[in-house]
Structures are given as C-alpha cells and as structure tokens.
Design a protein around this motif. Sequence first.
Motif, PDB file in Angstrom:
ATOM      1  N   UNK A  19       0.834  -1.210   0.000  1.00 42.85           N
ATOM      2  CA  UNK A  19       0.000   0.000   0.000  1.00 42.85           C
ATOM      3  C   UNK A  19       0.867   1.258   0.000  1.00 42.85           C
ATOM      4  N   UNK A  20       1.885   1.278   0.856  1.00 42.74           N
ATOM      5  CA  UNK A  20       2.712   2.482   0.996  1.00 42.74           C
ATOM      6  C   UNK A  20       3.524   2.772  -0.263  1.00 42.74           C
ATOM      7  N   UNK A  21       4.017   1.715  -0.901  1.00 40.42           N
ATOM      8  CA  UNK A  21       4.962   1.919  -1.996  1.00 40.42           C
ATOM      9  C   UNK A  21       4.362   1.783  -3.382  1.00 40.42           C
ATOM     10  N   UNK A  22       3.376   0.944  -3.536  1.00 41.24           N
ATOM     11  CA  UNK A  22       2.813   0.691  -4.863  1.00 41.24           C
ATOM     12  C   UNK A  22       1.517   1.459  -5.061  1.00 41.24           C
ATOM     13  N   UNK A  23       0.764   1.644  -4.003  1.00 36.57           N
ATOM     14  CA  UNK A  23      -0.557   2.272  -4.138  1.00 36.57           C
ATOM     15  C   UNK A  23      -0.790   3.325  -3.050  1.00 36.57           C
ATOM     16  N   UNK A  24       0.168   4.291  -2.917  1.00 38.34           N
ATOM     17  CA  UNK A  24       0.033   5.278  -1.835  1.00 38.34           C
ATOM     18  C   UNK A  24      -1.188   6.175  -2.011  1.00 38.34           C
ATOM     19  N   UNK A  25      -1.723   6.217  -3.227  1.00 34.29           N
ATOM     20  CA  UNK A  25      -2.888   7.064  -3.513  1.00 34.29           C
ATOM     21  C   UNK A  25      -4.208   6.377  -3.143  1.00 34.29           C
ATOM     22  N   UNK A  26      -4.145   5.107  -2.736  1.00 31.62           N
ATOM     23  CA  UNK A  26      -5.402   4.419  -2.408  1.00 31.62           C
ATOM     24  C   UNK A  26      -6.025   5.050  -1.158  1.00 31.62           C
ATOM     25  N   UNK A  27      -7.334   5.271  -1.188  1.00 32.23           N
ATOM     26  CA  UNK A  27      -8.012   5.831  -0.016  1.00 32.23           C
ATOM     27  C   UNK A  27      -7.907   4.840   1.131  1.00 32.23           C
ATOM     28  N   UNK A  28      -7.643   5.361   2.320  1.00 27.82           N
ATOM     29  CA  UNK A  28      -7.540   4.466   3.476  1.00 27.82           C
ATOM     30  C   UNK A  28      -8.933   3.929   3.815  1.00 27.82           C
ATOM     31  N   UNK A  29      -9.010   2.670   4.167  1.00 24.16           N
ATOM     32  CA  UNK A  29     -10.334   2.138   4.532  1.00 24.16           C
ATOM     33  C   UNK A  29     -10.747   2.652   5.906  1.00 24.16           C
ATOM     34  N   UNK A  30     -12.041   2.638   6.180  1.00 22.12           N
ATOM     35  CA  UNK A  30     -12.521   2.946   7.531  1.00 22.12           C
ATOM     36  C   UNK A  30     -12.415   1.703   8.386  1.00 22.12           C
ATOM     37  N   UNK A  31     -12.003   1.902   9.647  1.00 22.95           N
ATOM     38  CA  UNK A  31     -11.972   0.778  10.580  1.00 22.95           C
ATOM     39  C   UNK A  31     -13.083   0.878  11.613  1.00 22.95           C
ATOM     40  N   UNK A  32     -13.656   2.096  11.733  1.00 23.08           N
ATOM     41  CA  UNK A  32     -14.719   2.305  12.708  1.00 23.08           C
ATOM     42  C   UNK A  32     -15.918   2.921  12.014  1.00 23.08           C
ATOM     43  N   UNK A  33     -17.096   2.545  12.486  1.00 26.16           N
ATOM     44  CA  UNK A  33     -18.327   3.027  11.858  1.00 26.16           C
ATOM     45  C   UNK A  33     -19.346   3.391  12.923  1.00 26.16           C
ATOM     46  N   UNK A  34     -20.334   4.194  12.508  1.00 31.32           N
ATOM     47  CA  UNK A  34     -21.487   4.425  13.386  1.00 31.32           C
ATOM     48  C   UNK A  34     -22.448   3.234  13.278  1.00 31.32           C
ATOM     49  N   UNK A  35     -22.572   2.721  12.053  1.00 23.38           N
ATOM     50  CA  UNK A  35     -23.413   1.539  11.835  1.00 23.38           C
ATOM     51  C   UNK A  35     -22.931   0.831  10.584  1.00 23.38           C
TER      52      UNK A  35
END
Length: 448
Positions: free
Chosen positions: A307-323
Amino acid sequence: MKVSNDLPTTTVIMTYCEEAWSTLLRSVHSVINRSPPELLEEIILIDDFSERDYLKQPVDEYMSKFPKVKVIHLKERHGLVRARMVGAAMATAQVLTFLDSHIECTVGWLEPLLQRVKDERTNVACSVIDEIDSINFAYTRVDANLIGSFSWSFAFQWAVMPEHERERRKAPSWPIRSPTMAGGIFAIDRAFFYEIGAYDPGFKIWGADNIDLSFRIWMCGGQLEFLPCSRVGHIFRNGHPFTFPESNIKQTFHHNTLRTVEVWVDEPYKQVFFDHVPEMKGVDPGDLTERRAIRENLECKDFQWYLDNVHPDHSKPDFKFKAKGSLRSRRYPHLCLTNMAKGRIALLDCADVQRNQVFFYTMRETIETDGFCITNNDDQLALGSCHTNPASTFKHVKGNQIKEISSGKCLGIEDETTDVLFEQCQSNSGNQRWMWENYFDENGEKEL
Ligand code: UDP
Ligand code: MN
C-alpha cells in the motif's frame, strides 16, 4: 518506439468456455495477423469443457490450417485459472502471453510487451485494453490514463492515474505502473510466473485471479505495468456465457477472494474484507499451506509495504463506523437497501445472496457501499464517488429517519412500487424508518 531486434519469443495462451465462433476466430486471427511471426512461437487454445458443439471438432478442423495453433479440449471443467495452467505447462517459449477469447490485437500490440519483459524479467506487461462494443462490435480506442486498483472488498476497480505516476512518466509512450491488472491480457516471463506461484489451483471457475496475481507480482519483487503503445480490444459483455457449476458467481468470486485475502493481505486490512463481505467470516477457504509457503520462501514484502509503496494514492479504509451491515426498512422488514451495480439502488428481499446489501454509516456521516457514496440526485438515490466532490452526509439515530443534511429530505419508500427516494421528512411516517444490522458507540467501537 524502437524495440530490440532480439526480443524473446512468446506462447499465446487463450482459454475459452462457450465462446462465440466469430469472436473466437477474430481473437485468433488478430494474433496470427498482427504478431511478427518470428516472435510468435505458438498459440495454445484451451477449450474449457464447453458444451456448444461448434467448439469441438469444427474448431480442430478450422485451426488445422494454422500450424502454430494447438487446440486442447479439457475433459472436465477446470475454470479459467486451472485451464490457463494447462496451457502454461505445455508452453515452450520464454514468455507467456495470456489473452481472453473475445479480443482483437492491433498492429504492434506484441512488441512493447516483449520489450518490457526483456528489459527486466520481473516486469509483467499488460496491454492497454480498448473497448469492443458487445452489441455492434465496434472498436473504440480509450485514453491511457487509468491504473488498476481495488475496492475494500478487494474487487478490481479502475482508478485515475495518480499525480506521482503522471510526474514520473516523461512521455505518453512510457509504461504506466499499476497496482493491479484487469487479468485478461498480459505477458509474463515463464520462469518468473512459476517462481511467484503461477496461479492458485484452489481458485474456482472465475474471478479474483487478477488481484491475487497482482499482489504477488509486487510483493514478491516484480513490477506490473500497462503499455500505452500496446493495444488490445476486449469485449466487455454483460454476464457470462458459461455456468458456475458448484455455486453462483458471487460465492465463487468471494471464495477466490478469500483465498487471496487469507494469504496476501495482513491485518488490519484483512478485517476490512470481512467488514465488506461479512458472509465470508468463518468460511473455510480450503488448504492454503502451499500458498503461504510461497510468500514465506520468497520473503515477499507485506501488505502495508504494498500500500505504501505501490498504491500510496489508495483511499484508506474505515476501521470504525457508526453503523454497518444490511439496512432494513422498518415498514417492510423483509426488504433491504440493495446495490444493484451500475449506480442503481433498490429495495429487495434481504436474503438476496446475488446482490450487495452491505452499507456503512461512517464516522463522517456518509453512507457508503463498496467504495461508493449515496447521494441525493433530484430526490433519486444515486451512487457517486466518495472523494471527488464532498459526499452527501446524513443524520440518523438507531431505527429512525435517515435525513440528508443539505436537502433536509428523508430516505423514504413509495408504498405502491417500494421504490426508494428522498422525500419531505414526516416524523410519523413508518416508511422513513430504517434499521441497520449493527450500531456502534460514538467512538465506533462497542456494539450497541
Ligand atoms: N474462461 C474459461 N473457463 C471458465 C471461465 C472463463 O476458460 O470456467 C475463459 C473465458 O472464456 C475468457 C477468460 O476465461 O476467455 C476470462 O473470462 P471472461 O471473459 O468471462 O471474464 P471477464 O473478461 O468478463 O472478466
Ligand atoms: Mn473477457
């Protein structure tokens, strides 16, 4: 572009299952006519246990006129991955070129691919995929400004070429480095293909093989790129002419993706897959010993490195949600909001296993499904990008209305059609009450 005069030769491997006669011939003839003969060692056609009669003896008879074409009829259904492996095992050339069976190679398609593999044996070279219309078969050249990416359910997606790649490339002919490939059209050094584990024989019929191979290529020391000077047209068809014998397309696809995730993806991203595809939690992916050994023996980089080196532009996923999870109507509790793909949303039976019914109410108060955000488009529900424009935000408390902030309208249901739409909020309307499968506290942690 200039190419070397001592390019390696290639074996073209094309598998087919229930392919149309005309598109199969168009594919094969475009390879024969538009590849320099000295570079094309052979074409291996693998019939993956098709049922259509014309794909048997008539293909053998027709192809017998072309000495470079070998036809193999498999005695049982292998699926795309294992069918390609049969071809790879027979291949004699240094470079394997995999092609779908409904494509058209253009003049000059092959040389740039072979050049890149010659430059560096760990380069995996993909053609830019032009579009052949599935109705009228017209060929349309596309702009080469995309890279391959993936959603957080680990499904392949196209994405805009990031700034850092635009700046790195000094001319339009330069290769476009891509985190993932589409899977149907690429050339790879035969020895390198086997070094990084070829294909996973535990994969069924179709799907996710491209993501699996893409992760392995980058994490285990290779490079993956699109070559703008190499053009191959592909028919993007709606649906598939072949069957999924053991289960349906969605289950097959998820089974394959699960194997990839279990071997190549690390926490916390593994969990993100199960957030998006909760039905795969606890499902047995089959034996992964050999796949894990590949990663270990080659000392491949980890998923965070990728992720850091090949796809640094990828949006970070959410790990926490309201629902998160399914979103049920309280008026019609058997109906769930359903992502019908191609930007459409409807209310369908909650157990519809073919469809995506997983929605996230994020800490930013957007509502997302598989990388897209729900927006209000003239009171119609639409799916838009979550990143380009500020996405719509919503107010919701457990079991109650879903109110879009900017329009002040509420998500409701038309009684006669059970269509979903945005309408004037009415505090006493049961049609505007919604219940998510899971709710979390204000830190997105403890389940309520
Ligand atoms: N294919 C195959 N066996 C299967 C499924 C697919 O040989 O069980 C072939 C198919 O004929 C095609 C290639 O694999 O040449 C990729 O499949 P498809 O074109 O349907 O995938 P898409 O391009 O839609 O992703
Ligand atoms: Mn295809």
